[in-house]
Design a protein around this motif. Structure first.
Motif, PDB file in Angstrom:
ATOM      1  N   VAL B 123      -7.099   1.872 -21.312  1.00  0.00           N
ATOM      2  CA  VAL B 123      -5.935   1.384 -20.568  1.00  0.00           C
ATOM      3  C   VAL B 123      -6.103  -0.139 -20.455  1.00  0.00           C
ATOM      4  N   PRO B 124      -5.091  -0.900 -20.847  1.00  0.00           N
ATOM      5  CA  PRO B 124      -5.258  -2.368 -20.841  1.00  0.00           C
ATOM      6  C   PRO B 124      -5.164  -2.956 -19.424  1.00  0.00           C
ATOM      7  N   TRP B 125      -6.217  -2.702 -18.640  1.00  0.00           N
ATOM      8  CA  TRP B 125      -6.195  -3.075 -17.213  1.00  0.00           C
ATOM      9  C   TRP B 125      -5.912  -4.556 -17.000  1.00  0.00           C
ATOM     10  N   ALA B 126      -6.450  -5.389 -17.879  1.00  0.00           N
ATOM     11  CA  ALA B 126      -6.312  -6.840 -17.676  1.00  0.00           C
ATOM     12  C   ALA B 126      -4.847  -7.273 -17.717  1.00  0.00           C
ATOM     13  N   ASP B 127      -4.007  -6.475 -18.382  1.00  0.00           N
ATOM     14  CA  ASP B 127      -2.589  -6.836 -18.498  1.00  0.00           C
ATOM     15  C   ASP B 127      -1.817  -6.626 -17.194  1.00  0.00           C
ATOM     16  N   LEU B 128      -2.396  -5.877 -16.261  1.00  0.00           N
ATOM     17  CA  LEU B 128      -1.661  -5.588 -15.015  1.00  0.00           C
ATOM     18  C   LEU B 128      -1.207  -6.878 -14.322  1.00  0.00           C
ATOM     19  N   ASP B 129      -2.040  -7.909 -14.401  1.00  0.00           N
ATOM     20  CA  ASP B 129      -1.722  -9.177 -13.721  1.00  0.00           C
ATOM     21  C   ASP B 129      -0.499  -9.870 -14.314  1.00  0.00           C
ATOM     22  N   LYS B 130      -0.128  -9.474 -15.536  1.00  0.00           N
ATOM     23  CA  LYS B 130       1.006 -10.151 -16.195  1.00  0.00           C
ATOM     24  C   LYS B 130       2.341  -9.740 -15.595  1.00  0.00           C
ATOM     25  N   TYR B 131       2.341  -8.649 -14.842  1.00  0.00           N
ATOM     26  CA  TYR B 131       3.621  -8.100 -14.388  1.00  0.00           C
ATOM     27  C   TYR B 131       3.772  -8.245 -12.883  1.00  0.00           C
ATOM     28  N   ASP B 132       4.977  -8.602 -12.500  1.00  0.00           N
ATOM     29  CA  ASP B 132       5.287  -8.816 -11.102  1.00  0.00           C
ATOM     30  C   ASP B 132       6.056  -7.604 -10.584  1.00  0.00           C
ATOM     31  N   THR B 133       5.392  -6.736  -9.882  1.00  0.00           N
ATOM     32  CA  THR B 133       6.048  -5.529  -9.385  1.00  0.00           C
ATOM     33  C   THR B 133       6.436  -5.740  -7.929  1.00  0.00           C
ATOM     34  N   PRO B 134       7.674  -5.383  -7.526  1.00  0.00           N
ATOM     35  CA  PRO B 134       8.053  -5.511  -6.111  1.00  0.00           C
ATOM     36  C   PRO B 134       7.052  -4.761  -5.227  1.00  0.00           C
ATOM     37  N   GLU B 135       6.760  -5.330  -4.070  1.00  0.00           N
ATOM     38  CA  GLU B 135       5.695  -4.783  -3.221  1.00  0.00           C
ATOM     39  C   GLU B 135       5.933  -3.310  -2.871  1.00  0.00           C
ATOM     40  N   GLU B 136       7.175  -2.977  -2.500  1.00  0.00           N
ATOM     41  CA  GLU B 136       7.420  -1.597  -2.066  1.00  0.00           C
ATOM     42  C   GLU B 136       7.286  -0.613  -3.230  1.00  0.00           C
ATOM     43  N   VAL B 137       7.592  -1.083  -4.428  1.00  0.00           N
ATOM     44  CA  VAL B 137       7.430  -0.225  -5.606  1.00  0.00           C
ATOM     45  C   VAL B 137       5.938  -0.004  -5.875  1.00  0.00           C
ATOM     46  N   GLU B 138       5.145  -1.065  -5.752  1.00  0.00           N
ATOM     47  CA  GLU B 138       3.699  -0.942  -5.965  1.00  0.00           C
ATOM     48  C   GLU B 138       3.077  -0.023  -4.908  1.00  0.00           C
ATOM     49  N   ILE B 139       3.575  -0.130  -3.670  1.00  0.00           N
ATOM     50  CA  ILE B 139       3.057   0.748  -2.603  1.00  0.00           C
ATOM     51  C   ILE B 139       3.394   2.208  -2.926  1.00  0.00           C
ATOM     52  N   ALA B 140       4.633   2.440  -3.340  1.00  0.00           N
ATOM     53  CA  ALA B 140       5.036   3.815  -3.696  1.00  0.00           C
ATOM     54  C   ALA B 140       4.203   4.316  -4.871  1.00  0.00           C
ATOM     55  N   PHE B 141       3.917   3.428  -5.818  1.00  0.00           N
ATOM     56  CA  PHE B 141       3.119   3.824  -6.975  1.00  0.00           C
ATOM     57  C   PHE B 141       1.699   4.181  -6.541  1.00  0.00           C
ATOM     58  N   ALA B 142       1.184   3.408  -5.570  1.00  0.00           N
ATOM     59  CA  ALA B 142      -0.164   3.707  -5.054  1.00  0.00           C
ATOM     60  C   ALA B 142      -0.174   5.064  -4.341  1.00  0.00           C
ATOM     61  N   GLN B 143       0.927   5.397  -3.654  1.00  0.00           N
ATOM     62  CA  GLN B 143       1.016   6.715  -3.010  1.00  0.00           C
ATOM     63  C   GLN B 143       1.003   7.825  -4.061  1.00  0.00           C
ATOM     64  N   LEU B 144       1.761   7.604  -5.132  1.00  0.00           N
ATOM     65  CA  LEU B 144       1.798   8.586  -6.225  1.00  0.00           C
ATOM     66  C   LEU B 144       0.395   8.762  -6.819  1.00  0.00           C
ATOM     67  N   CYS B 145      -0.290   7.632  -7.038  1.00  0.00           N
ATOM     68  CA  CYS B 145      -1.640   7.694  -7.613  1.00  0.00           C
ATOM     69  C   CYS B 145      -2.610   8.379  -6.648  1.00  0.00           C
ATOM     70  N   THR B 146      -2.398   8.219  -5.346  1.00  0.00           N
ATOM     71  CA  THR B 146      -3.262   8.889  -4.360  1.00  0.00           C
ATOM     72  C   THR B 146      -3.093  10.399  -4.478  1.00  0.00           C
ATOM     73  N   PHE B 147      -1.837  10.832  -4.562  1.00  0.00           N
ATOM     74  CA  PHE B 147      -1.562  12.263  -4.740  1.00  0.00           C
ATOM     75  C   PHE B 147      -2.221  12.783  -6.016  1.00  0.00           C
ATOM     76  N   PHE B 148      -2.038  12.042  -7.109  1.00  0.00           N
ATOM     77  CA  PHE B 148      -2.609  12.495  -8.378  1.00  0.00           C
ATOM     78  C   PHE B 148      -4.143  12.554  -8.294  1.00  0.00           C
ATOM     79  N   THR B 149      -4.731  11.587  -7.596  1.00  0.00           N
ATOM     80  CA  THR B 149      -6.200  11.592  -7.482  1.00  0.00           C
ATOM     81  C   THR B 149      -6.670  12.848  -6.762  1.00  0.00           C
ATOM     82  N   GLU B 150      -5.977  13.221  -5.687  1.00  0.00           N
ATOM     83  CA  GLU B 150      -6.337  14.448  -4.958  1.00  0.00           C
ATOM     84  C   GLU B 150      -6.240  15.663  -5.874  1.00  0.00           C
TER      85      GLU B 150
END
Ligand SMILES: [Fe+2]
Ligand SMILES: [Fe+2]
Lengths: 140, 379
Positions: B123-150
């Motif tokens: 996964v090209p992790w270093a590329d994440l910094d290239k993209y500007d994601t709205p804060e609330e979208v990133e928070i929602a994405f982190a919630q989704l990733c939390t669910f998937f991790t569980e």
């Protein structure tokens, strides 16, 4: 000289790319599926075996195919335009995105097992289509 | 320790005598005449290499393995000679072929081994910094990733829980679910890494998900667990991965979901083929599976009222404005209908179409649907 799209020649050129990029396709792992690409009214049969695309031809009968990616020629052009411009499909033009909502591109299948091949080999199929970035293709 | 040897070897004169004898060169060599079958095996494709399918011959193969194999209950590999009276009985719980077997399982194992990937470097992790994601979208994405991790942590535990309970004659299945365990461990890894790499970190663990996951882990039989996890839950997760790739805020995330999707589809395919095998060979188990799926479907529905559901709406709409939420609800509604449709298709393919009539999804999906089926909401 550029390759016209859509054409059998175009898909044969993509096939050759899987042989030229053998290391990249081997890294993705074995891919055993025969699927279809329907561009408007034309249906192309694309067979993958082990690591590479082994056969490409035109066909009439989708029944033996695991699944068929079907879209109007304009959408395929738009997708390959994105591949060429971005050195691979951009976020809106991955095959998963195009087939996911709104049926912009349809996945046709008779057997859910064939349908699951689309997902099981997704990265290889996307890489195959992304190889158009190396072709001089006429999308007009 | 709980299992102690019946002999203290250093106090055993026969053993010590025999050891000394061997050191003098007096070998028994009886093992050289094991009487096991000799066959010729070749890779059917040199490029593919020597697969389990190529070994599917005679006493070494799986086609001739009976429903009740009557073979060893210890660690003797299929095809080896073994001492019936002197084997260490490992007490496997799953001794019938139909307890674990699936059509194509050897192919799935080979595919799994070949299509492994690495969450650290693929996964090209270093590329994440290239993209500007709205804060609330990133928070929602982190919630989704939390669910998937569980989910992925328990999906790692489930095959591990059952693997050692399977008779070693079913090594293709054991190999496959061992590959599933590493797939799921990698999924837990990649989602954890993604939540943290995005700067938000992990969000809420979800009780609804945890109760559902506990129900999977506590299933009474492996086949119940498989119907619940491989077919229903992972089928749902596969559709969610497709959705997640579709709404992914960055190409980095698209790559991540393309890779996890492949593994998940393989797990679902195994589940479908195991269910098909059961129904073809032991149809008397149907009622047990209906009962398990009744509750499995009930737990699955609990996800519809959770932070996960809201996070998906925010992600699909790309924000929290009323217009964005409206759009998000439409897309998520489509996803839920598709989850159920694909589950029903798999049931049909497995030969279990009768389940569809009994499925809780038929009525309950209509009751919770937030799109065109609002009219069906009970008042
Ligand atoms: Fe997973
Ligand atoms: Fe999985």
């Amino acid at each position: 000289m550029s390759i016209a799209f859509p054409s059998l020649e175009f898909f044969k050129a993509l096939q050759q790319r899987t042989k030229d990029e053998v290391v990249a396709f081997e890294k993705l792992g074995v891919c055993d599926t025969t699927f279809g690409v329907r561009v408007g009214d034309e249906l192309y049969r694309i067979a993958f075996e082990i690591y590479e695309c082994t056969e490409v031809d035109e066909c009439d009968d989708p029944a033996p195919l695991d699944f068929v990616l079907s879209a109007p020629v304009e959408l395929w052009r738009e997708m390959f335009q994105s591949v060429v411009e971005n050195a691979g499909a951009d976020a809106e033009h991955t095959i998963n995105s195009l087939t996911h909502v709104g049926d912009i591109m349809k996945i046709e299948y008779e057997d859910p097992e064939g349908h699951d091949c689309f997902y099981r080999f997704m990265a290889t199929i996307q890489a195959f289509l992304d190889e158009a970035k190396h072709l001089d293709v006429d999308l007009s | 320790m709980s299992y102690y040897g019946s002999t203290d070897y250093l106090e055993n004169s026969d053993f010590l005598l025999r050891m000394k004898d061997m050191r003098k060169g007096n070998l028994d060599l009886g093992w050289m005449k094991a009487g096991t079958e000799q066959i010729e095996v070749h890779a059917s494709s040199a490029k593919r290499g020597l697969t389990y399918l190529d070994l599917n011959q005679g006493s070494y193969g799986y086609d001739e393995l009976a429903e009740i194999p009557r073979g060893p209950r210890g660690a003797a590999p299929r095809g080896a000679s073994y001492e019936v009276d002197n084997q260490a009985d490992l007490g496997p719980d799953l001794n019938l072929k139909s307890d674990v077997w699936a059509y194509k399982v050897a192919s799935f194992y080979e595919e799994a081994v070949s299509r492994q990937w690495d969450a650290t470097t693929d996964v090209p992790w270093a590329d994440l910094d290239k993209y500007d994601t709205p804060e609330e979208v990133e928070i929602a994405f982190a919630q989704l990733c939390t669910f998937f991790t569980e989910v992925e942590m328990i999906a790692t535990d489930l095959p591990a829980k059952w693997c050692w309970r399977m008779n070693n004659q079913f090594h293709e299945v054991k190999g496959f679910i061992a590959s599933q365990a590493i797939d799921e461990a990698r999924h837990a890894e990649v989602f954890r890494k993604r939540a943290l790499a995005g700067g938000v970190g992990l969000m809420q663990a979800l009780p609804q998900a945890e109760h559902s996951l506990k129900a999977i882990l506590d299933s009474d039989t492996y086949s119940e667990a498989s119907a619940f996890m491989h077919l229903l839950a992972e089928g749902n997760i596969l559709t969610m991965f497709r959705f997640s790739e579709f709404i992914s805020p960055t190409p980095v995330d698209k790559r991540m979901f393309q890779l996890v999707m492949q593994d998940e589809a393989r797990h679902v395919s195994y589940g479908l083929q195991h269910l098909k095998w059961i129904l073809d060979n032991t149809p008397e188990r149907k009622e047990q599976l209906h009962a398990a799926l009744d509750e499995a479907e009930n737990f699955s529905l609990s996800q519809f009222d959770s932070a996960l559901f809201e996070a998906m709406i925010v992600l699909a709409g790309k924000g929290t404005s009323p217009e964005q939420i409206k759009r998000g609800i439409e897309i998520v509604g489509t996803l839920q209908v598709r989850q159920v449709e694909e589950y029903f298709q798999r049931l049909r393919r497995a030969g279990f179409a009768e389940r569809i009539e009994k499925s809780k999804f038929r009525d309950l999906l209509a009751a919770v649907s937030l799109n065109q089926q609002d009219a069906a909401i009970a008042s």
